[in-house]
Design an enzyme around this catalytic site. Structure first.
Site, PDB file in Angstrom:
ATOM      1  N   SER A  87     -51.443  48.774 -17.928  1.00  0.00           N
ATOM      2  CA  SER A  87     -51.887  48.712 -16.531  1.00  0.00           C
ATOM      3  C   SER A  87     -52.355  47.310 -16.165  1.00  0.00           C
ATOM      4  CB  SER A  87     -53.025  49.702 -16.316  1.00  0.00           C
ATOM      5  OG  SER A  87     -54.049  49.403 -17.255  1.00  0.00           O
ATOM      6  N   GLY A  88     -51.642  46.302 -16.711  1.00  0.00           N
ATOM      7  CA  GLY A  88     -51.926  44.925 -16.318  1.00  0.00           C
ATOM      8  C   GLY A  88     -51.215  44.619 -15.009  1.00  0.00           C
ATOM      9  N   ASN A  89     -50.890  43.361 -14.810  1.00  0.00           N
ATOM     10  CA  ASN A  89     -50.247  42.904 -13.587  1.00  0.00           C
ATOM     11  C   ASN A  89     -48.878  43.585 -13.403  1.00  0.00           C
ATOM     12  OD1 ASN A  89     -48.716  39.887 -12.519  1.00  0.00           O
ATOM     13  ND2 ASN A  89     -50.353  40.861 -11.370  1.00  0.00           N
ATOM     14  N   TRP A  90     -48.040  43.571 -14.425  1.00  0.00           N
ATOM     15  CA  TRP A  90     -46.738  44.230 -14.346  1.00  0.00           C
ATOM     16  C   TRP A  90     -46.866  45.734 -14.571  1.00  0.00           C
ATOM     17  CZ3 TRP A  90     -42.632  44.382 -11.914  1.00  0.00           C
ATOM     18  CH2 TRP A  90     -41.389  44.745 -12.397  1.00  0.00           C
ATOM     19  N   GLY A  91     -47.747  46.115 -15.474  1.00  0.00           N
ATOM     20  CA  GLY A  91     -47.935  47.544 -15.758  1.00  0.00           C
ATOM     21  C   GLY A  91     -48.268  48.310 -14.489  1.00  0.00           C
TER      22      GLY A  91
ATOM     23  N   PHE B  11     -50.281  43.612 -28.295  1.00  0.00           N
ATOM     24  CA  PHE B  11     -51.049  44.856 -28.480  1.00  0.00           C
ATOM     25  C   PHE B  11     -50.190  46.084 -28.814  1.00  0.00           C
ATOM     26  CE2 PHE B  11     -53.526  42.554 -25.059  1.00  0.00           C
ATOM     27  CZ  PHE B  11     -54.429  41.990 -25.945  1.00  0.00           C
TER      28      PHE B  11
ATOM     29  N   LYS C  48     -42.051  41.774 -22.759  1.00  0.00           N
ATOM     30  CA  LYS C  48     -41.252  40.571 -22.998  1.00  0.00           C
ATOM     31  C   LYS C  48     -41.809  39.813 -24.191  1.00  0.00           C
ATOM     32  CE  LYS C  48     -39.424  40.334 -18.329  1.00  0.00           C
ATOM     33  NZ  LYS C  48     -39.307  39.655 -17.035  1.00  0.00           N
TER      34      LYS C  48
ATOM     35  N   ALA D 101     -44.399  40.092 -11.024  1.00  0.00           N
ATOM     36  CA  ALA D 101     -45.042  41.350 -10.630  1.00  0.00           C
ATOM     37  C   ALA D 101     -45.615  41.325  -9.212  1.00  0.00           C
ATOM     38  CB  ALA D 101     -46.142  41.699 -11.632  1.00  0.00           C
TER      39      ALA D 101
ATOM     40  N   LYS E 222     -36.841  33.589 -22.317  1.00  0.00           N
ATOM     41  CA  LYS E 222     -37.004  32.756 -21.123  1.00  0.00           C
ATOM     42  C   LYS E 222     -38.455  32.290 -20.973  1.00  0.00           C
ATOM     43  CE  LYS E 222     -39.331  35.782 -18.634  1.00  0.00           C
ATOM     44  NZ  LYS E 222     -40.608  35.614 -17.941  1.00  0.00           N
TER      45      LYS E 222
END
Ligand code: NAD
Ligand code: 13P
Length: 356
Positions: free
Chosen positions: A11-15, A102, A125, A158, A212
């Site tokens: 649940s981070g920026n992309w999560g 993690f 990634k 994101a 990348k």
């Protein structure tokens, strides 16, 4: 037919942006999916409106991840859950989207709690390097949890996806016995503003997104040195060739994936135009501060993936005695960890033997 339950692990920026997409599709395709999308949150206390609160509680009240994706409202059917085992037990499709460092620990916590026919999709990634060589995180997840795991990766900064600005992405999904079909997996993610293409080349999709990040740092160093567009394009071209060479030398990846799909060229370009790796690398040159200090100062708890990936790839290539065959990757490692002067990147851009 049974409706599938989707769970997001991270649940981070992309999560959070991915959970928003899954939540929208769970509602839009109610005949295919259960409405509730559980999103595992690594619980932490945050300061919210002058009070100390749990991140999960604030998310479930406001539908906003105020720490990692502020200003974006998620649909109310996305529910923050602090226990990752609950997400494991209640999901048929598990979307893995934690910073790569993690994932192994998170899998250990989930192990033994999965549904028998569950499948995974990794949006992580990075690559895993250990005594067995280099592995994709989709394979690590697969082995640790005993499930099939595909990959989603593309040119997907994101914050832009969360604002519903159009982009493309690539899914690599090729299970031996598809209990859940590629069409069903595409339906979990495809939105009018998030256009999914599904391919069989799982390794190519995973490696594009991982490698990348190294090239984006090289272009960030170039930005810091105020080099122009021509020089930065030369770095991107050489980076793309190294990405393609790595994927086809060490994995059974198709040459075309890197140059044709969003997970290759397009992700490389967007990340070099101003992703987090690019920004931190530019600041490294301009400020002279250590990379880990800038990560904390500039990213507000989000995590940099490119420097650690450069190190992991370097460790792997050293065991193969092949560091010199990937001079751009090698230089990014040297700049991040061995005090190399970023100006030395120019030497890396001399013509390749096979081209001259
Ligand atoms: P992030 O960079 O926002 O990292 C913060 C997350 O890490 C938070 O959810 C935090 O709770 C979690 N975290 C911190 N310590 C932890 C611990 N000990 N155990 C477990 N979790 C912990 O994360 P992100 O942007 O969601 O990135 C996840 C993956 O997605 C990465 O591999 C990244 O490369 C990839 N990705 C990111 C973007 C983007 O634009 N942010 C786009 C595409 C792919
Ligand atoms: P950064 O982690 O460099 O921001 O890249 C995000 C990304 O993967 C865009 O597709």
């Amino acid at each position: 037919k049974k409706r599938l339950a989707v769970g997001v692990v991270g649940s981070g920026n992309w999560g959070t942006a991915i959970a928003k997409i899954c939540g929208e599709n769970a509602r839009a395709h109610g005949h295919h999916f259960r409405s509730k999308v559980r999103m595992w949150v690594f619980e932490e206390e945050i300061e919210h409106k002058g009070e100390k609160r749990k991140l999960t509680e604030v998310f479930n009240e406001t539908h906003e991840n105020v720490k990692y994706l502020p200003g974006v409202e998620c649909p109310p059917n996305v529910i923050a859950v602090p226990d990752v085992r609950e997400v494991a037990r209640r999901s048929d499709v598990l979307v893995f989207v934690v910073p790569h460092q993690f994932i192994e620990r998170v899998c250990d916590q989930m192990s033994g709690h999965l549904r028998p026919n569950a499948v995974g999709i990794s949006c992580i990634k990075g690559v895993s390097v250990g005594k067995d060589g280099v592995r994709l995180f989709s394979d690590v997840i697969s082995e640790k949890l005993g499930i099939y795991c595909g990959v989603l990766s593309g040119a997907n900064v994101a914050n832009e996806v969360a604002k519903e600005q159009f982009c493309e992405t690539t899914i690599g999904y090729n299970p031996p016995n598809p209990v859940i079909s590629a069409e069903q997996i595409v339906a979990v993610f495809d939105r009018p503003y998030f256009s999914v293409v599904s391919v069989d080349d799982v390794a190519g999709v995973a490696l594009g997104g991982a490698l990348k990040n190294i090239v984006a740092m090289a272009v960030g160093f170039a930005d810091g040195l105020e080099w122009g567009g021509n020089t930065k394009s030369a770095i991107m071209r050489r980076g793309l060739l190294e990405m393609q060479k790595f994927a086809t030398t060490f994995f059974d990846s198709e040459k075309g994936t890197m140059v044709e799909q969003s997970c290759g060229i397009a992700d490389l370009v967007t990340s070099c135009l101003g992703g987090r790796n690019n920004r931190v690398a530019e600041a490294y040159v301009k400020s002279g501060k250590p990379i880990e200090v800038l990560e904390k100062e500039l990213l507000g708890g989000q995590l940099l993936q490119g420097a650690s990936t450069a190190k992991e790839v370097h460790e792997f290539l050293s065991t193969k005695d092949m560091v010199n065959e990937f001079p751009l990757f090698h230089s990014v490692y040297n700049i991040c960890y061995e005090n190399m002067d970023p100006k030395g990147l120019i030497q890396v851009l001399q013509p390749l033997k096979e081209e001259s």
